[in-house]
Design a protein around this motif. Structure first.
Motif, PDB file in Angstrom:
ATOM      1  N   VAL A  56       0.675  -1.131   0.066  1.00 19.53           N
ATOM      2  CA  VAL A  56      -0.050   0.051   0.053  1.00 19.53           C
ATOM      3  C   VAL A  56       1.017   1.406  -0.150  1.00 19.53           C
ATOM      4  O   VAL A  56       0.369   2.320  -0.639  1.00 19.53           O
ATOM      5  N   ASP A  57       2.123   1.201   0.382  1.00 21.99           N
ATOM      6  CA  ASP A  57       2.849   2.388   0.562  1.00 21.99           C
ATOM      7  C   ASP A  57       4.003   2.270  -0.724  1.00 21.99           C
ATOM      8  O   ASP A  57       5.083   3.088  -0.472  1.00 21.99           O
ATOM      9  N   ARG A 112       6.635   9.031  -4.098  1.00 26.08           N
ATOM     10  CA  ARG A 112       5.390   9.379  -3.980  1.00 26.08           C
ATOM     11  C   ARG A 112       4.420   7.935  -3.733  1.00 26.08           C
ATOM     12  O   ARG A 112       4.597   7.119  -4.425  1.00 26.08           O
ATOM     13  N   THR A 113       3.598   8.074  -2.623  1.00 25.84           N
ATOM     14  CA  THR A 113       2.904   6.918  -2.440  1.00 25.84           C
ATOM     15  C   THR A 113       1.672   6.914  -2.946  1.00 25.84           C
ATOM     16  O   THR A 113       1.173   8.266  -3.295  1.00 25.84           O
ATOM     17  N   ASN A 137      -4.002   0.674   6.480  1.00 22.56           N
ATOM     18  CA  ASN A 137      -2.825   0.983   6.987  1.00 22.56           C
ATOM     19  C   ASN A 137      -1.801   1.467   6.181  1.00 22.56           C
ATOM     20  O   ASN A 137      -0.471   1.223   6.412  1.00 22.56           O
ATOM     21  N   ALA A 138      -2.005   2.555   5.181  1.00 21.17           N
ATOM     22  CA  ALA A 138      -1.132   3.098   4.816  1.00 21.17           C
ATOM     23  C   ALA A 138      -0.392   4.351   5.753  1.00 21.17           C
ATOM     24  O   ALA A 138      -1.038   4.746   6.548  1.00 21.17           O
ATOM     25  N   LYS A 160       7.419  10.099   3.140  1.00 16.45           N
ATOM     26  CA  LYS A 160       7.738  11.545   2.576  1.00 16.45           C
ATOM     27  C   LYS A 160       8.281  11.299   1.120  1.00 16.45           C
ATOM     28  O   LYS A 160       8.700  10.113   0.637  1.00 16.45           O
ATOM     29  N   ASP A 161       7.911  11.968   0.223  1.00 12.01           N
ATOM     30  CA  ASP A 161       8.360  12.051  -1.094  1.00 12.01           C
ATOM     31  C   ASP A 161       9.920  12.256  -1.383  1.00 12.01           C
ATOM     32  O   ASP A 161      10.566  12.706  -0.278  1.00 12.01           O
TER      33      ASP A 161
END
Lengths: 359, 526
Positions: free
Chosen positions: A264-265, A272-273, A294-295, A300-301
Motif C-alpha cells: 500500500v505504500d 510518492r505513495t 494501514n497506509a 515523504k516523497d
C-alpha cells in the motif's frame, strides 16, 4: 377449339409480358437519364458515374416492390442545375440584401428543415417505423418541393404515371407558397408525426460542435477566448498501476490492488505513495481507503513532503483534516524547511505545528 | 477542378452504396445511401435498445448527415465556378484518411450499438473538417467586394501601400441607415446612461464571445465598456444597437471608436471596430453583415475611411496573426474549471509550486501609476511604439484615458528611479473577466491581459514578473498576453504557455506591402 384457346392465351400472356418489360425498361432508362444529368454537374469521372447509376437502378427495383411513397423527386426533376443547390439559394434570396455575406450562412430553419428531410428519408427506409398515410406523404412532398424549388413550373406528367401525377398535383396545388412557410409546415407535420425527433434535434443543438460552428459562422469579428493547450507534465516519472488508480480516485481497482498484495505504500520514481497521489488530486474516498488499509500517513516523497504537505499546498481542507485526524505529523519539515502550514495560503488553526515555530 | 472531382468521388466512394434504395435522387446520392445503410444497421440494433434511445441517436446521426449534405452542396457550387481558388490539398488528405475508416465500417455489418456510435465520429469529423476548409474560400465572397487586402494580391509588390479606395465626397455617403428586417430598429446606445449600459452589459455577458467548447464567455464589466467606448473624441453615433421594435429589447450591438494609428510613416485616423454581438436567438437573421455595413457608413459620415479590427478567423487579409499565451496565477482553479489541464504524470502540488510567485514586487521603485506620471509615460510610450510598423499614435490625452489606472478596468505600474525620481519603465494590463459556464463551484474567471509595456532601465522579464506578482495580489487567476511587440522576450521565461486562440489583425481600406511578424505590431485592441 382447344388449340385456338391455347393460342389466344399465349398471345395475351405474351402481350402482357412484353408490355411489362417495356415499362420496366422505360422506367430504368428515364431514371438513368435524370441521374446522369445530376452526375455531370458533379463530375465526369467514370467511376462515380457507375456507382450512381447502379444505385439508381437499385432504387427502381425498390420502387417496384413497395408502393409506399415518400418525397422522392426523381420523376419530376428536369432542371439542368442540381436541385438542392437551387433550393438553398431560394431561401437565401428571399431575405434581405446580404446574400453575399459569407456565402454559406444558413438559417436555423434551413438547418432544421434539411435535418427533417434527412430524417424523413431515413424513417422511410426503416420498414419497422410507423406507417404514414399517403395523403400526408403527398402533402409533405408538396411542401418539400416548395421549400427546395419554389412553385411548381414543370409540365403535368401523363395520367398513366399515377404516382408522379399525384405528386405533381400535391406540389402544384400549394401555388406560390413562400419557401419559409413550406419549411415551417413541413417541420410541423414531422414534429407531430415523430415527437421524439424534436427532442433529438434539440439535444443535438446543445452539442458543443454545433454551437461552435454557429458562433464562428455568425460572428466573424472581435476578440478571441483562448485557453491553455499546454499540459502540465513532468517527463521522467515512473509510476505503478496503483498510483494511477489513486490518482484517478478509482477506489474499486485500488482495493483490488491492495487486496491483490500490492504494497500500500509503494513509491513511484519521485517517492510518492498512492496516498500522495490521492491527496494531490483530492480524492478523499481513495485517501480514506488507503488509510484504512494501514497506509503510512507520514511517508515523504523525494522532496521530503508528506501527504499533509500535499494537502496544504493544494488547499484541500477536508483531506488535510482527515490526515490530521489520522495522526499526520504537523511538525515535519520538507527539504525546503517548510512545515505543511507554511505551504498553505489559508490559515487553518488545526494544521499549525505544535513546536514553538511561531515564536 | 479535377482535384475537386476526385474528392467528391472519394467522398461518394467512402460512403459506399450498398443497402437501401430509398434515395432522394436530387440530393447527393452517396450521402443518402450512406444514411440508409447506417439506418439499416441501426434498425438491426433496434431490438436491443429502447425506442427513445434509438430515435435520439438517429436524429443526432442524421444531423451529421446534414453536414455532409451541405458539404457536397458546397462542392457543387464550387464546380459551377462561383469560387475559383481553393486549397484542395487538405481536403484530399482528409477524404483519403477517411476512406480507410469508412471501409472498415462496411465490413463491420454486425455492428453493436456502441460500434454504431463510434462509427459516426469519422463522418461527422470529416464533414466538419472539410466544411471548415471550404468555408475559408466561401467567406471571401463578402470580403472580396470590400476594400480590404485580397489574398490574390499578396505577392504583388507593385501595389502601393495606403488607402485602397479614395474617400468619396461626404455628400455621396448614404444618409439613411441600412434596412433592417422589419421587426428591428437601429438605436444609438448612450453608454453613460446607467440603464442602457446595463442593457449592453447584459447582452454581451449572455451572448458575446465563447471558447470553442462553450465553457467560458467574456464578461466585460460595465466600467470596462465605458472605458473602452469613451476615449477622447469618441462619437456617440458609433455605438450602435439593434432593438426589437415592439418589446424594445436590445438584441444586437456594434461599436467603433476613433484612433490615430501609424502605419509605417503615415498617421491615419481610423475606427477601431469591436463588440459586434448578436443575440444567440437571432444568429440566423444575418444581422451581423448589415451591422458591419452600418457602422462603416457612420464612420464614413465622420469623414473617416479606414478601420482596424480583429477576428479569430482568417479573412482577407490579416496584417498579422498573433498567438495568445497564458500564465497561470491560480493553477488549481484553472485546472478545476478546465482552462488548463494536468498531465497524468504531473502532480497538483508540483504545479502549484511551479507557478508560485513572491508576495511583493521585486523591482525597487515599482509603484502604481498616477496622473502625474502621464507626461513621462507618454514620452516613453511614444518613443517605444515608433519601432513597430503598425502602432497607435498616443498623445498625453490618450495616455490619460487608456493607461492611467481605473479600478477594476486597467492597471498600470511605473518604475521610478530611486535617485533621479524619473519614470524609467512601465507596464499595464486590463481586466477582462469571463463567466465560467456550468461549473458547480466557480462562476467567474479573472483574467488580466497585457496591454502596453515599456522598459528603458529595468529588464523586461523582471518588470513583467512584477506585473504577475501584482496581478496575483489582485486575485487574478491568469495573466494573458499576445506575442506582439517585445512580448516574446518574456513569455517562455515567465512560464507562459501557448493558448489555443489565434488573433488576426485587419485593416479596412488600407493596404500594407507585406504581412507583419506579430512582433512588428504595436497595437492592442480590447
Amino acid at each position: 377449339m382447344s388449340d385456338w384457346q391455347q393460342y389466344a392465351q399465349s398471345i395475351v400472356f405474351g402481350l402482357i409480358f412484353s408490355f411489362l418489360l417495356a415499362k420496366l425498361f422505360s422506367i430504368i432508362f428515364s431514371f438513368r437519364d435524370q441521374n446522369l444529368r445530376i452526375t455531370r454537374a458533379n463530375s465526369d469521372e467514370d467511376q462515380s458515374y457507375q456507382i450512381l447509376s447502379e444505385s439508381g437502378s437499385e432504387s427502381v427495383h425498390d420502387e417496384k416492390k413497395s408502393g409506399a411513397e415518400f418525397p422522392r423527386d426523381h420523376n419530376t426533376s428536369d432542371e439542368e442545375e442540381p436541385l438542392v443547390v437551387q433550393g438553398q439559394e431560394n431561401t437565401w434570396t428571399s431575405s434581405d440584401t446580404d446574400d453575399d455575406w459569407e456565402g454559406v450562412e444558413s438559417t436555423e430553419l434551413d438547418e432544421a428543415f434539411s435535418a427533417a428531410t434527412a430524417f424523413v428519408a431515413a424513417t422511410a427506409a426503416d420498414r419497422s417505423s410507423q406507417k404514414v398515410s399517403t395523403d400526408l406523404q403527398l402533402q409533405l412532398y408538396g411542401l418539400y418541393k416548395i421549400a427546395t424549388e419554389g412553385p411548381c413550373t414543370t409540365p403535368q406528367p401523363s395520367a398513366l404515371k399515377m404516382t408522379a401525377r399525384a405528386k405533381w398535383n400535391a406540389w402544384q396545388k400549394l401555388g406560390a407558397m413562400p419557401p419559409e412557410e413550406a419549411m415551417v409546415k413541413y417541420l410541423d407535420i414531422i414534429t407531430e408525426l415523430y415527437p421524439t425527433w424534436v427532442s433529438g434535434s434539440t439535444s443535438k443543438r446543445k452539442d458543443g460542435n454545433d454551437n461552435e460552428r454557429s458562433s464562428k459562422d455568425t460572428r466573424p469579428m472581435g476578440p478571441v477566448f483562448s485557453s491553455l493547450i499546454h499540459e502540465e507534465e513532468s517527463d521522467e516519472l515512473k509510476l505503478d498501476a496503483i498510483h494511477a488508480f489513486a490518482r484517478e480516485g478509482d477506489t474499486k481497482n485500488l482495493l483490488k490492488c491492495v487486496e491483490g498484495g500490492v504494497p500500500v505504500d509503494i513509491k513511484d520514481s519521485e517517492g510518492r505513495t498512492p496516498l500522495h497521489w490521492a491527496v494531490d488530486r483530492g480524492h478523499i474516498e481513495a485517501a480514506e481507503l488507503l488509510l484504512s488499509r494501514n497506509a503510512d500517513v507520514n511517508l515523504k516523497d523525494n522532496e521530503g513532503q508528506t501527504a499533509l504537505h500535499y494537502a496544504a499546498v493544494c488547499e484541500r481542507e477536508s483531506i488535510a483534516e482527515l490526515l490530521v485526524k489520522r495522526n499526520a505529523a504537523k511538525d515535519v519539515k520538507d527539504d525546503d524547511g517548510n512545515y505543511p502550514s507554511d505551504l498553505c495560503e489559508s490559515k487553518w488553526p488545526w494544521i499549525q505545528p505544535q513546536v514553538p515555530s511561531l515564536e | 477542378m479535377t482535384s475537386l472531382n476526385f474528392i467528391l468521388q472519394n467522398i461518394i466512394l467512402c460512403l459506399d452504396v450498398d443497402s437501401c434504395g430509398y434515395i432522394l435522387s436530387d440530393l447527393p446520392l452517396g450521402l443518402y445511401s450512406a444514411a440508409c445503410r447506417r439506418l439499416s444497421s441501426a434498425s438491426r440494433c433496434k431490438q436491443s435498445i429502447t425506442g427513445l434511445d434509438i430515435s435520439d441517436r438517429l436524429s443526432k446521426f442524421l444531423s451529421s448527415q446534414t453536414n455532409l449534405y451541405r458539404l457536397i452542396l458546397r462542392g457543387k457550387k464550387l464546380i459551377r465556378g462561383k469560387v475559383d481558388a481553393v486549397d484542395f490539398d487538405s481536403m484530399i488528405r482528409i477524404s483519403m484518411a477517411n476512406n480507410g475508416s469508412a471501409n472498415d465500417d462496411t465490413t463491420n455489418q454486425n455492428s453493436s450499438p456502441s460500434d454504431l456510435l463510434k462509427n459516426e465520429a469519422p463522418i461527422d469529423e470529416l464533414s466538419r473538417e472539410i466544411q471548415e476548409t471550404l468555408s475559408v474560400s466561401q467567406r471571401h465572397k463578402f470580403w472580396e467586394t470590400q476594400p480590404v487586402g485580397q489574398f490574390k494580391d499578396l505577392r504583388d509588390s507593385t501595389l502601393p501601400e495606403g488607402p485602397i479606395e479614395p474617400p468619396t465626397p461626404l455628400s455621396e455617403v448614404k444618409q439613411e441607415p441600412y434596412n433592417l428586417p422589419t421587426p428591428y430598429e437601429w438605436v444609438t446606445c448612450d453608454i453613460n446612461s446607467e440603464e442602457t449600459c446595463l442593457e449592453v452589459y447584459n447582452l454581451l455577458s449572455n451572448n458575446y464571445v465563447e471558447d470553442d467548447e462553450n465553457m467560458f464567455r467574456f464578461n466585460y464589466s460595465k466600467e470596462f465598456l465605458r472605458w473602452a467606448l469613451h476615449p477622447p473624441g469618441y462619437f456617440k453615433t458609433w455605438h450602435i444597437g439593434v432593438r426589437v421594435k415592439t418589446s424594445k429589447k436590445l438584441v444586437a450591438f456594434i461599436t467603433g471608436i476613433p484612433a490615430k494609428i501609424r502605419v509605417n510613416k503615415d498617421i491615419v485616423t481610423m475606427a477601431e471596430v469591436n463588440f459586434l454581438c448578436v443575440h444567440k436567438k437571432l444568429r440566423s437573421k444575418r444581422l451581423a453583415p448589415v451591422m458591419i455595413k452600418e457602422v462603416t457608413r457612420r464612420v464614413h459620415l465622420e469623414n473617416i475611411w479606414q478601420a482596424a479590427y480583429t477576428a479569430g478567423v482568417v479573412l482577407p487579409t490579416p496584417i498579422t496573426s498573433c498567438q495568445y499565451w497564458h500564465r497561470s496565477l491560480n493553477p488549481k482553479k484553472l485546472i478545476d474549471v478546465g482552462f488548463s489541464r494536468l498531465g497524468p504524470r504531473m502532480t497538483m502540488s508540483r504545479t502549484m509550486k511551479l507557478y508560485k510567485l513572491p508576495d511583493s514586487p521585486l523591482t525597487p521603485g515599482f509603484r502604481k501609476m498616477e496622473l502625474r506620471d502621464v507626461p513621462s509615460v507618454t514620452r516613453l510610450l511614444k518613443a517605444y511604439l515608433l519601432q513597430f510598423i503598425v502602432a497607435p499614435d498616443f498623445d498625453e490625452i490618450d495616455v490619460e484615458h487608456w493607461i492611467v489606472p481605473k479600478e477594476g478596468v486597467v492597471d498600470s505600474f511605473v518604475v521610478e528611479s530611486q535617485e533621479t525620481h524619473e519614470v524609467t519603465d512601465f507596464c499595464s494590463f486590463y481586466s477582462l473577466p469571463s463567466s465560467i459556464l456550468g461549473h458547480p463551484n466557480h462562476t467567474n474567471l479573472k483574467a488580466a491581459y497585457s496591454y502596453y509595456n515599456v522598459v528603458t532601465k529595468t529588464p523586461l522579464v523582471q518588470l513583467m514578473n512584477d506585473a504577475l506578482i501584482v496581478a496575483k495580489q489582485m486575485d487574478f487567476d491568469v495573466f494573458n498576453a499576445l506575442d506582439v511587440m517585445h512580448n516574446e522576450g518574456f513569455l517562455k521565461e515567465l512560464k507562459y504557455g501557448p493558448g489555443d486562440g489565434k488573433l488576426h489583425y485587419y485593416l479596412y481600406n488600407y493596404r500594407i506591402k507585406s504581412m507583419l511578424k506579430s512582433s512588428e505590431l504595436g497595437l492592442v485592441l480590447l
